[in-house]
Motif scaffolding. Structure first.
Motif, PDB file in Angstrom:
ATOM      1  N   THR A  27     -15.552 -53.198  60.299  1.00 16.31           N
ATOM      2  CA  THR A  27     -15.431 -52.195  61.360  1.00 16.31           C
ATOM      3  C   THR A  27     -15.294 -52.857  62.720  1.00 16.31           C
ATOM      4  N   THR A  28     -16.061 -53.909  62.958  1.00 21.57           N
ATOM      5  CA  THR A  28     -15.948 -54.654  64.219  1.00 21.57           C
ATOM      6  C   THR A  28     -14.522 -55.149  64.415  1.00 21.57           C
ATOM      7  N   THR A  29     -13.916 -55.631  63.339  1.00 22.11           N
ATOM      8  CA  THR A  29     -12.542 -56.127  63.418  1.00 22.11           C
ATOM      9  C   THR A  29     -11.555 -54.976  63.598  1.00 22.11           C
ATOM     10  N   SER A  30     -11.752 -53.882  62.877  1.00 22.35           N
ATOM     11  CA  SER A  30     -10.877 -52.711  63.036  1.00 22.35           C
ATOM     12  C   SER A  30     -10.854 -52.265  64.498  1.00 22.35           C
ATOM     13  N   ILE A  31     -12.051 -52.109  65.076  1.00 21.60           N
ATOM     14  CA  ILE A  31     -12.190 -51.627  66.451  1.00 21.60           C
ATOM     15  C   ILE A  31     -11.549 -52.599  67.447  1.00 21.60           C
ATOM     16  N   ASN A  32     -11.906 -53.865  67.325  1.00 23.27           N
ATOM     17  CA  ASN A  32     -11.549 -54.830  68.371  1.00 23.27           C
ATOM     18  C   ASN A  32     -10.129 -55.376  68.242  1.00 23.27           C
ATOM     19  N   LEU A  33      -9.651 -55.534  67.013  1.00 24.26           N
ATOM     20  CA  LEU A  33      -8.252 -55.953  66.854  1.00 24.26           C
ATOM     21  C   LEU A  33      -7.326 -54.820  67.297  1.00 24.26           C
ATOM     22  N   ALA A  84     -18.672 -43.606  59.313  1.00 21.46           N
ATOM     23  CA  ALA A  84     -17.954 -43.261  60.555  1.00 21.46           C
ATOM     24  C   ALA A  84     -18.275 -44.200  61.713  1.00 21.46           C
ATOM     25  N   ASN A  85     -18.516 -45.459  61.422  1.00 21.30           N
ATOM     26  CA  ASN A  85     -18.859 -46.405  62.492  1.00 21.30           C
ATOM     27  C   ASN A  85     -17.672 -46.733  63.397  1.00 21.30           C
ATOM     28  N   ALA A  86     -16.468 -46.730  62.843  1.00 22.88           N
ATOM     29  CA  ALA A  86     -15.294 -46.962  63.690  1.00 22.88           C
ATOM     30  C   ALA A  86     -15.108 -45.798  64.669  1.00 22.88           C
ATOM     31  N   THR A  87     -15.419 -44.595  64.202  1.00 17.20           N
ATOM     32  CA  THR A  87     -15.304 -43.401  65.046  1.00 17.20           C
ATOM     33  C   THR A  87     -16.260 -43.491  66.237  1.00 17.20           C
ATOM     34  N   SER A  88     -17.534 -43.739  65.960  1.00 14.34           N
ATOM     35  CA  SER A  88     -18.525 -43.813  67.046  1.00 14.34           C
ATOM     36  C   SER A  88     -18.350 -45.086  67.866  1.00 14.34           C
ATOM     37  N   GLY A  89     -17.961 -46.175  67.211  1.00 14.74           N
ATOM     38  CA  GLY A  89     -17.808 -47.458  67.910  1.00 14.74           C
ATOM     39  C   GLY A  89     -16.681 -47.471  68.914  1.00 14.74           C
ATOM     40  N   LEU A 101     -20.534 -58.655  71.621  1.00 12.55           N
ATOM     41  CA  LEU A 101     -19.724 -58.042  70.568  1.00 12.55           C
ATOM     42  C   LEU A 101     -20.577 -57.107  69.704  1.00 12.55           C
ATOM     43  N   SER A 102     -21.815 -57.518  69.423  1.00  7.95           N
ATOM     44  CA  SER A 102     -22.734 -56.695  68.634  1.00  7.95           C
ATOM     45  C   SER A 102     -23.199 -55.460  69.402  1.00  7.95           C
ATOM     46  N   GLU A 103     -23.345 -55.602  70.715  1.00  9.29           N
ATOM     47  CA  GLU A 103     -23.842 -54.504  71.545  1.00  9.29           C
ATOM     48  C   GLU A 103     -22.801 -53.416  71.793  1.00  9.29           C
ATOM     49  N   SER A 104     -21.546 -53.804  71.899  1.00  7.47           N
ATOM     50  CA  SER A 104     -20.507 -52.889  72.402  1.00  7.47           C
ATOM     51  C   SER A 104     -20.367 -51.583  71.619  1.00  7.47           C
ATOM     52  N   PRO A 105     -20.497 -51.555  70.268  1.00  6.09           N
ATOM     53  CA  PRO A 105     -20.342 -50.275  69.565  1.00  6.09           C
ATOM     54  C   PRO A 105     -21.375 -49.221  69.971  1.00  6.09           C
ATOM     55  N   SER A 106     -22.577 -49.669  70.338  1.00  3.93           N
ATOM     56  CA  SER A 106     -23.609 -48.699  70.723  1.00  3.93           C
ATOM     57  C   SER A 106     -23.262 -48.002  72.039  1.00  3.93           C
ATOM     58  N   PHE A 107     -22.317 -48.570  72.781  1.00  3.22           N
ATOM     59  CA  PHE A 107     -21.824 -47.950  74.013  1.00  3.22           C
ATOM     60  C   PHE A 107     -20.491 -47.226  73.784  1.00  3.22           C
ATOM     61  N   GLY A 108     -20.036 -47.198  72.512  1.00  3.13           N
ATOM     62  CA  GLY A 108     -18.781 -46.522  72.181  1.00  3.13           C
ATOM     63  C   GLY A 108     -17.562 -47.206  72.772  1.00  3.13           C
ATOM     64  N   LEU A 162     -13.589 -55.552  74.518  1.00  6.34           N
ATOM     65  CA  LEU A 162     -12.646 -55.713  75.632  1.00  6.34           C
ATOM     66  C   LEU A 162     -12.999 -54.826  76.828  1.00  6.34           C
ATOM     67  N   LEU A 163     -13.493 -53.621  76.564  1.00  5.32           N
ATOM     68  CA  LEU A 163     -13.870 -52.698  77.643  1.00  5.32           C
ATOM     69  C   LEU A 163     -15.335 -52.870  78.048  1.00  5.32           C
ATOM     70  N   TYR A 164     -16.145 -53.354  77.123  1.00 10.80           N
ATOM     71  CA  TYR A 164     -17.576 -53.519  77.397  1.00 10.80           C
ATOM     72  C   TYR A 164     -17.835 -54.772  78.239  1.00 10.80           C
ATOM     73  N   ASP A 165     -17.200 -55.881  77.850  1.00  8.22           N
ATOM     74  CA  ASP A 165     -17.324 -57.134  78.606  1.00  8.22           C
ATOM     75  C   ASP A 165     -16.119 -58.007  78.270  1.00  8.22           C
ATOM     76  N   ALA A 166     -15.099 -57.891  79.100  1.00  2.28           N
ATOM     77  CA  ALA A 166     -13.824 -58.565  78.823  1.00  2.28           C
ATOM     78  C   ALA A 166     -13.937 -60.087  78.841  1.00  2.28           C
ATOM     79  N   GLN A 167     -14.990 -60.610  79.499  1.00  2.00           N
ATOM     80  CA  GLN A 167     -15.172 -62.062  79.579  1.00  2.00           C
ATOM     81  C   GLN A 167     -16.004 -62.616  78.421  1.00  2.00           C
ATOM     82  N   SER A 168     -16.508 -61.729  77.565  1.00  2.00           N
ATOM     83  CA  SER A 168     -17.387 -62.194  76.482  1.00  2.00           C
ATOM     84  C   SER A 168     -16.594 -62.979  75.434  1.00  2.00           C
ATOM     85  N   THR A 169     -17.318 -63.828  74.723  1.00  2.00           N
ATOM     86  CA  THR A 169     -16.694 -64.632  73.661  1.00  2.00           C
ATOM     87  C   THR A 169     -16.031 -63.733  72.627  1.00  2.00           C
ATOM     88  N   GLY A 170     -16.709 -62.635  72.265  1.00  2.00           N
ATOM     89  CA  GLY A 170     -16.164 -61.722  71.254  1.00  2.00           C
ATOM     90  C   GLY A 170     -14.849 -61.102  71.678  1.00  2.00           C
TER      91      GLY A 170
END
Length: 252
Positions: free
Chosen positions: A17-23, A43-48, A218-225, A229-237
């Protein structure tokens, strides 16, 4: 015509799901028209991605109650990114589709209706090899396989590869492996490097060069929906997934 990519691995927690969302978000940020189909009852991709778990979702599509075009939601933040949401009702679709003659082809038939509207369509599969995942593999042009950098990840690969071989033998002869993607990589761990070396040794042409490193943001970003890239564009993830998007485009 859009390319359909299923993200599959029956092992849970490997980064599908992390890859689906971020790729998807990274490609959409590069102005590609991207659709994510959430085919997981969790439905983690939906909420993420910050979408609502609408009554119009993939479950209604699979049981023939609604056209897939009526379920599509578009991101407010990235206009070229859209999603077909899921919800917990999808659990019941497995049993309902068993008694349907074309049960394995429902997702394929649905996606064909809107395929030309997108450059890439990603199907986020559940951590199982059940009928919904079989639908995704039947609908897909290729499978992207996230692999966690740990010993048990290797044990499950054989079963998944056998399933892909079975699908190729009957339901979808054109199915290809898009590639293996290493996730949760930590260069300090000898085991992580051993797993990477072993899979690269077996499948030299099929392993993405980009490694997705362990990353708190990268782990935190889904909890913010939000995608990283939108949560922290400078992050390693976020940077890892932008690099993956570039590598993915160079292969396609």
């Amino acid at each position: 015509m859009g390319k359909i990519i299923a993200l599959a691995n029956q092992k849970g927690g490997v980064g599908k799901t992390t890859t689906s969302i971020n790729l998807a978000a990274s490609l959409a940020a590069m102005e590609k028209r991207v659709l994510v189909v959430d085919a997981d009852p969790q439905a983690n991709a939906t909420s993420g991605l910050g979408f609502d778990m609408s009554e119009n979702n993939i479950y209604g599509v699979l049981i023939g109650e609604i056209a897939i075009s009526e379920t599509v939601q578009t991101s407010n933040d990235i206009p070229t990114l859209s999603l077909v949401p899921s919800n917990i009702n999808l659990v019941g679709a497995e049993a309902e589709l068993l008694s349907v003659e074309d049960g394995q082809f429902r997702l394929k038939m649905a996606i064909e209706e809107i395929r030309n509207e997108y450059d890439f369509i990603f199907i986020d599969c559940s951590p199982s090899l059940g009928l919904i995942t079989l639908n995704a593999l039947t609908a897909a042009d290729s499978v992207l396989i996230p692999v966690q950098c740990e010993y048990f990840a290797l044990e499950g690969l054989g079963k998944l590869l056998n399933t892909i071989k079975m699908v190729k033998g009957g339901l979808n002869p054109n199915l290809q492996i898009e590639g293996f993607l290493f996730t949760m990589y930590d260069s300090r761990l000898r085991l992580a490097n051993q797993v990477v070396g072993e899979v690269r040794g077996h499948f030299p042409e099929l392993v993405f060069s980009t490694l997705i490193q362990r990353n708190t943001r990268l782990s935190e970003s889904p909890s913010f929906g939000k995608p990283a890239l939108l949560y922290d564009a400078q992050s390693t993830g976020a940077i890892n997934y932008l690099n993956l998007a570039k590598e993915f485009l160079s292969k396609n």
